[in-house]
Motif scaffolding. Structure first.
Motif, PDB file in Angstrom:
ATOM      1  N   ALA A  75      48.067  12.720  24.239  1.00  0.00           N
ATOM      2  CA  ALA A  75      48.416  12.638  25.727  1.00  0.00           C
ATOM      3  C   ALA A  75      48.900  11.340  25.947  1.00  0.00           C
TER       4      ALA A  75
ATOM      5  N   HIS B 266      55.184  11.137  34.657  1.00  0.00           N
ATOM      6  CA  HIS B 266      54.943  12.357  33.987  1.00  0.00           C
ATOM      7  C   HIS B 266      54.060  11.872  32.821  1.00  0.00           C
ATOM      8  N   GLU B 267      53.665  13.080  32.593  1.00  0.00           N
ATOM      9  CA  GLU B 267      52.780  13.232  31.025  1.00  0.00           C
ATOM     10  C   GLU B 267      53.555  14.027  29.954  1.00  0.00           C
ATOM     11  N   TYR B 268      53.079  13.545  28.556  1.00  0.00           N
ATOM     12  CA  TYR B 268      53.691  14.268  27.485  1.00  0.00           C
ATOM     13  C   TYR B 268      52.386  14.786  26.676  1.00  0.00           C
ATOM     14  N   THR B 269      52.113  15.954  26.415  1.00  0.00           N
ATOM     15  CA  THR B 269      51.029  16.274  25.581  1.00  0.00           C
ATOM     16  C   THR B 269      51.730  17.133  24.189  1.00  0.00           C
TER      17      THR B 269
ATOM     18  N   THR C 228      50.896   9.283  29.228  1.00  0.00           N
ATOM     19  CA  THR C 228      51.465   9.272  30.694  1.00  0.00           C
ATOM     20  C   THR C 228      52.096   7.953  31.154  1.00  0.00           C
TER      21      THR C 228
END
Length: 123
Positions: free
Chosen positions: A2, A52-55, A4
């Motif tokens: 994850a 924004h976040e990437y997982t 951010t």
């Protein structure tokens, strides 16, 4: 895995109003001047935070690599000026990075850990 990305933008505006009022009082032969200075300062500030976040799940036995970037343009510029004797002189030159509205994440997997785009075993 994850990750951010958070950004803060500060918008600040300031306005100063200068006002001076002069009045004269005359008593016989004596003249007095009164000055009244008013300088109010008006200021306003706003802070906007975006992010924004990437997982992503990493496959078994693999190393996950993630890269975030704002895509934009790289522009070179030169400013010229014609002087009094009709010669042309360069005033300034440089390179400007102009961001675009396109941004995003890039994810890939490798069998070996990477640092700075290179495998650690290559060092």
């Amino acid at each position: 895995m994850a990750a951010t990305v958070v950004r803060q933008h500060r918008v600040y505006a300031e306005m100063e109003i200068e006002r001076e009022k002069v009045s004269e009082i005359e008593t016989g032969k004596l003249i007095r001047q009164l000055r009244n200075d008013v300088n109010p300062l008006l200021a306003d500030e706003h802070i906007v935070e975006t992010g924004h976040e990437y997982t992503r799940e990493i496959s078994d036995g693999m190393y996950g690599n993630l890269w975030y970037r704002v895509f934009g343009y790289r522009v070179s510029f030169t400013a010229w000026r014609q002087v009094y004797n009709c010669r042309v002189r360069k005033v300034t030159a440089g390179i400007a990075n102009i961001p675009a509205r396109v941004e995003g994440w890039r994810y890939w997997e490798t069998k070996h850990p990477m640092f700075g785009g290179r495998r650690l075993s290559d060092r």
